[in-house]
Design a protein around this motif. Structure first.
Motif, PDB file in Angstrom:
ATOM      1  N   ASN A 214      54.358  60.646   5.574  1.00 15.69           N
ATOM      2  CA  ASN A 214      54.367  61.194   4.221  1.00 15.69           C
ATOM      3  C   ASN A 214      55.189  62.475   4.195  1.00 15.69           C
ATOM      4  N   ARG A 215      56.034  62.633   3.222  1.00 14.12           N
ATOM      5  CA  ARG A 215      56.862  63.840   3.153  1.00 14.12           C
ATOM      6  C   ARG A 215      56.045  65.060   2.748  1.00 14.12           C
ATOM      7  N   GLU A 216      54.987  64.821   1.992  1.00 16.04           N
ATOM      8  CA  GLU A 216      54.155  65.918   1.524  1.00 16.04           C
ATOM      9  C   GLU A 216      52.954  66.102   2.454  1.00 16.04           C
ATOM     10  N   THR A 217      52.266  67.228   2.287  1.00 13.55           N
ATOM     11  CA  THR A 217      51.091  67.500   3.116  1.00 13.55           C
ATOM     12  C   THR A 217      49.816  67.054   2.392  1.00 13.55           C
ATOM     13  N   GLU A 218      49.856  65.832   1.898  1.00 10.88           N
ATOM     14  CA  GLU A 218      48.716  65.241   1.222  1.00 10.88           C
ATOM     15  C   GLU A 218      48.471  63.853   1.781  1.00 10.88           C
ATOM     16  N   GLY A 219      47.192  63.484   1.870  1.00  8.98           N
ATOM     17  CA  GLY A 219      46.834  62.187   2.405  1.00  8.98           C
ATOM     18  C   GLY A 219      45.534  62.292   3.160  1.00  8.98           C
ATOM     19  N   PRO A 220      45.023  61.173   3.660  1.00 10.92           N
ATOM     20  CA  PRO A 220      43.732  61.201   4.365  1.00 10.92           C
ATOM     21  C   PRO A 220      43.743  62.110   5.590  1.00 10.92           C
ATOM     22  N   PHE A 221      44.906  62.276   6.211  1.00  7.93           N
ATOM     23  CA  PHE A 221      45.038  63.178   7.359  1.00  7.93           C
ATOM     24  C   PHE A 221      46.101  64.246   7.093  1.00  7.93           C
ATOM     25  N   ASN A 222      46.132  64.730   5.870  1.00  7.59           N
ATOM     26  CA  ASN A 222      47.038  65.821   5.457  1.00  7.59           C
ATOM     27  C   ASN A 222      48.511  65.445   5.537  1.00  7.59           C
ATOM     28  N   GLY A 223      48.812  64.168   5.493  1.00  8.15           N
ATOM     29  CA  GLY A 223      50.198  63.743   5.427  1.00  8.15           C
ATOM     30  C   GLY A 223      51.040  64.279   6.556  1.00  8.15           C
ATOM     31  N   ARG A 224      52.139  64.932   6.189  1.00  7.48           N
ATOM     32  CA  ARG A 224      53.101  65.419   7.178  1.00  7.48           C
ATOM     33  C   ARG A 224      52.495  66.454   8.124  1.00  7.48           C
ATOM     34  N   ALA A 225      51.467  67.140   7.670  1.00  7.94           N
ATOM     35  CA  ALA A 225      50.845  68.176   8.500  1.00  7.94           C
ATOM     36  C   ALA A 225      49.876  67.536   9.482  1.00  7.94           C
ATOM     37  N   MET A 226      50.208  67.574  10.758  1.00 12.18           N
ATOM     38  CA  MET A 226      49.356  66.963  11.773  1.00 12.18           C
ATOM     39  C   MET A 226      47.980  67.616  11.804  1.00 12.18           C
ATOM     40  N   THR A 227      46.954  66.794  11.937  1.00  5.11           N
ATOM     41  CA  THR A 227      45.612  67.294  12.185  1.00  5.11           C
ATOM     42  C   THR A 227      45.342  67.196  13.690  1.00  5.11           C
ATOM     43  N   TYR A 228      44.174  67.692  14.101  1.00  5.47           N
ATOM     44  CA  TYR A 228      43.850  67.597  15.520  1.00  5.47           C
ATOM     45  C   TYR A 228      43.696  66.142  15.953  1.00  5.47           C
ATOM     46  N   TYR A 229      43.380  65.249  15.024  1.00  7.45           N
ATOM     47  CA  TYR A 229      43.268  63.835  15.358  1.00  7.45           C
ATOM     48  C   TYR A 229      44.604  63.259  15.847  1.00  7.45           C
ATOM     49  N   GLY A 230      45.691  63.925  15.513  1.00 10.71           N
ATOM     50  CA  GLY A 230      46.996  63.427  15.919  1.00 10.71           C
ATOM     51  C   GLY A 230      47.470  63.903  17.268  1.00 10.71           C
ATOM     52  N   ARG A 231      46.786  64.881  17.854  1.00  9.84           N
ATOM     53  CA  ARG A 231      47.213  65.470  19.118  1.00  9.84           C
ATOM     54  C   ARG A 231      46.855  64.576  20.303  1.00  9.84           C
ATOM     55  N   TRP A 232      47.723  64.625  21.324  1.00  6.48           N
ATOM     56  CA  TRP A 232      47.471  63.827  22.517  1.00  6.48           C
ATOM     57  C   TRP A 232      46.137  64.190  23.160  1.00  6.48           C
ATOM     58  N   SER A 233      45.762  65.459  23.126  1.00  9.62           N
ATOM     59  CA  SER A 233      44.510  65.873  23.752  1.00  9.62           C
ATOM     60  C   SER A 233      43.314  65.218  23.062  1.00  9.62           C
ATOM     61  N   TYR A 234      43.375  65.096  21.736  1.00 12.41           N
ATOM     62  CA  TYR A 234      42.292  64.403  21.029  1.00 12.41           C
ATOM     63  C   TYR A 234      42.241  62.932  21.445  1.00 12.41           C
ATOM     64  N   LYS A 235      43.386  62.276  21.555  1.00 19.29           N
ATOM     65  CA  LYS A 235      43.413  60.857  21.912  1.00 19.29           C
ATOM     66  C   LYS A 235      42.695  60.635  23.252  1.00 19.29           C
ATOM     67  N   TYR A 236      42.952  61.530  24.211  1.00 17.26           N
ATOM     68  CA  TYR A 236      42.286  61.413  25.512  1.00 17.26           C
ATOM     69  C   TYR A 236      40.784  61.665  25.382  1.00 17.26           C
ATOM     70  N   GLU A 237      40.420  62.695  24.615  1.00 17.83           N
ATOM     71  CA  GLU A 237      39.006  63.041  24.453  1.00 17.83           C
ATOM     72  C   GLU A 237      38.225  61.888  23.823  1.00 17.83           C
ATOM     73  N   GLU A 238      38.783  61.296  22.768  1.00 15.76           N
ATOM     74  CA  GLU A 238      38.068  60.224  22.075  1.00 15.76           C
ATOM     75  C   GLU A 238      37.983  58.968  22.930  1.00 15.76           C
ATOM     76  N   ALA A 239      39.039  58.632  23.653  1.00 16.99           N
ATOM     77  CA  ALA A 239      39.002  57.479  24.540  1.00 16.99           C
ATOM     78  C   ALA A 239      37.904  57.650  25.584  1.00 16.99           C
ATOM     79  N   ALA A 240      37.751  58.887  26.089  1.00 14.59           N
ATOM     80  CA  ALA A 240      36.693  59.157  27.066  1.00 14.59           C
ATOM     81  C   ALA A 240      35.316  59.007  26.426  1.00 14.59           C
ATOM     82  N   ARG A 241      35.162  59.512  25.200  1.00 14.31           N
ATOM     83  CA  ARG A 241      33.872  59.369  24.509  1.00 14.31           C
ATOM     84  C   ARG A 241      33.522  57.906  24.283  1.00 14.31           C
ATOM     85  N   GLN A 242      34.549  57.088  24.084  1.00 13.90           N
ATOM     86  CA  GLN A 242      34.319  55.662  23.848  1.00 13.90           C
ATOM     87  C   GLN A 242      34.094  54.888  25.144  1.00 13.90           C
TER      88      GLN A 242
END
Length: 563
Positions: A184-212
């Motif tokens: 998304n070009r704008e910073t609007e959307g379920p995950f703030n569009g163009r603005a990355m949230t922590y859910y988008g970071r590689w560190s989160y991906k590793y953390e959540e995979a471990a929790r699962q």
């Protein structure tokens, strides 16, 4: 290079949104608080250059934690802090011990996928990288079922769960980098569009995979949503990794974490009879269900050299003249990657801009504060370790603070100063989150600059530096600097310079002192950083996060406890 004369921040600015001492940010309950005027003394270009040159020299071997380079770095910072007139910041000591585990992968096998139409093989470093957060001598993933879990996000507050209905225990999950709405070009959307949230970071991906309960996780590298090329992934993940020491030795983590090249991921999906591009599109939609790559098994292994080492944060303090038990922080990380992937025979990642320049900024500002005289509140100069390994030094300090976070007003993080020249604009990373924005507006007026939105919010810079460790626990921290609109050459020149640095020097051996040809941008930003910290140290207000911000509750809780 000429340095502008001392500046004067003119005029008192009423700040109705800035909290009074009780920590509340309700403008209806608090009288307007003035942002104080401050004098900015002449800052020393010679000091900035001297410290940057020294710390980025080959003698420091890239300043990796736990090496001879750390010993030299810590000793040098202490020397410069002492010369600047600071006092030891940790109960008479200059340092704070940070226990780390050093893990170096070696003898890595190829990553093989069997059971599909054709076998797929990925070569270590070239096609994939992997490492382990488990403190064990050998890492092995053998015949692990492979599942595509989209963006690998489990966000209950958004009604989003890419793992819904799936048991991934013992399996290898393949995930996409960034957020589902990153395009998304704008910073609007379920995950703030163009603005990355922590859910988008590689560190989160590793953390959540471990929790699962996943056995392994592989992030598909794609340059645009990752915000850096494969060269950065390779150089950052194929050398020694540092972990914060844990009681269970990382037993709650995945067996292995890694990345895989986009082209190789597409080859894997095709072998499994799946269309990668179609599944990637499907993963952008709420309600996406994970897709097993039927019959495909992943196998790879590597040995680990393990060493437990004690690294150190370096802490200097200038006690406040009136309220010494209230603190303003300046932070910067002293570490870099050490020895890394060679380029033309050079295997030392010197880290001149990232972040010898930031430590040089700490020393330069410390000298200036001391010479100008102590402000009302104490100023803490915190040089942290292991930022490149996941913000480990700042995380350790934030969780084990020498000076209580409830009594920490806020601060300024300096990570890679502007080495391309003075700019006409200021960009705030995380704008709109806290009441510190009003300070930035005043600082912009001071230099005749404009405040602009973050141009690349998709890169997730808010979660990539040490201020984040303090923000998570409630402390508002400035994270701003020059934008792309350069005084000499405008936006085109600024974007070109930023792209050149990211492509050719960021996390690479060519980030060297000699590559810095313009120091005016650094000096211009340091004047702003000085003013920001001095303002915080001369007011009696307690900035807070804005209502509804993710960090507001932590700040309210800590300030309530302080009272």
């Amino acid at each position: 290079m000429p340095i502008p004369p001392p500046l004067k921040v003119a005029g008192l600015a009423a700040l109705a949104l800035l909290a009074a001492c009780n920590g509340s940010a309700d403008p209806q309950k608090n009288a307007a608080t003035a942002i104080p005027d401050v004098e900015i003394p002449q800052l020393s270009l010679a000091t900035l250059q001297e410290v940057t040159r020294e710390l980025s020299s080959d003698a420091y071997e890239g300043r990796a934690p736990g090496t001879a380079g750390e010993e030299k770095t810590v000793a040098y910072i202490i020397k410069k802090y002492r010369e600047a007139g600071l006092q030891p910041g940790n109960n008479g000591r200059w340092t704070q011990d940070v226990p780390l585990v050093e893990i170096t992968a070696k003898n890595a096998t190829p990553l093989t996928f069997t059971g599909g139409k054709t076998p797929v093989t990925a070569q270590y470093a070239k096609d994939y990288v992997a490492f382990s957060y488990r403190v064990q001598p050998r890492t092995e993933v053998k015949d692990s079922d492979v599942v595509f879990v989209g963006y690998g996000i489990n966000a209950p507050e958004k009604g989003w769960n890419d793992y819904a209905g799936l048991d991934v225990k013992g399996k290898t999950v393949v995930v996409l980098v960034n957020d589902p709405d990153w395009e998304n070009r704008e910073t609007e959307g379920p995950f703030n569009g163009r603005a990355m949230t922590y859910y988008g970071r590689w560190s989160y991906k590793y953390e959540e995979a471990a929790r699962q309960g996943a056995a392994a996780v592989l992030i598909v590298h794609d340059t645009e949503p990752a915000a850096y090329g494969w060269n950065v992934v390779e150089s950052s993940n194929t050398g020694t990794q540092y972990l914060a020491e844990s009681k269970n030795g990382g037993a709650d983590q995945t067996i292995a974490n890694g990345w895989i090249q986009l082209a190789k991921a597409k080859e894997l999906f095709a072998s499994a009879g799946q269309d990668f591009d179609k599944l990637r599109e499907a993963a952008k939609q709420k309600g996406f269900k994970p897709v097993p790559l039927a019959g495909v098994k992943a196998s790879f292994a590597f040995d680990n050299d393990i060493a437990k080492k004690m690294s150190r944060n370096v802490i200097g303090v200038l006690p406040g003249a009136k309220r010494p038990d209230e603190y303003v922080l300046y932070t910067g990380h002293w570490d870099h990657l050490g020895r890394c992937t060679p380029v033309d025979g050079d295997d030392i990642c010197n880290g001149a801009v990232d972040n010898a320049s930031g430590i040089a900024g700490l020393v330069t500002l410390a000298k200036a504060f001391k010479q100008a005289g102590a402000p009302d509140r104490s100023i803490v100069f915190l040089a942290v370790t292991a930022e490149e390994s996941g913000l480990l030094g700042s995380k350790y300090y934030a969780e084990n603070p020498v000076f209580p976070l409830s009594q920490t007003v806020g601060g300024v993080n300096m990570d890679a100063l502007n080495a391309v020249g003075p700019a006409k604009d200021i960009v705030v990373v995380g704008a709109g989150k806290s009441e510190l924005d009003a300070y930035v507006e005043k600082l912009a007026r001071m230099e005749g600059r404009t405040v602009k939105p973050e141009p690349t919010p998709e890169k997730g810079f808010y979660y990539r530096s040490d201020h984040f460790s303090f923000a998570k626990l409630g402390v508002p921290m400035f994270n701003f600097g020059s934008g792309d609109d350069l005084v000499d050459g405008g936006v085109e020149a600024g974007q070109k310079a930023a792209e050149d640095y990211e492509k050719n020097r960021y996390h690479a051996p060519d980030d060297e002192y000699e590559a810095i040809t313009n120091w005016e941008g650094m000096m211009s930003d340091l004047r702003l950083y000085y003013a920001a910290g001095r303002m915080l140290a001369m007011t009696d207000a307690w900035p807070n996060w804005n209502e509804g911000d993710e960090f507001r509750a932590a700040r309210d809780k800590s300030r309530a406890a302080a009272k």
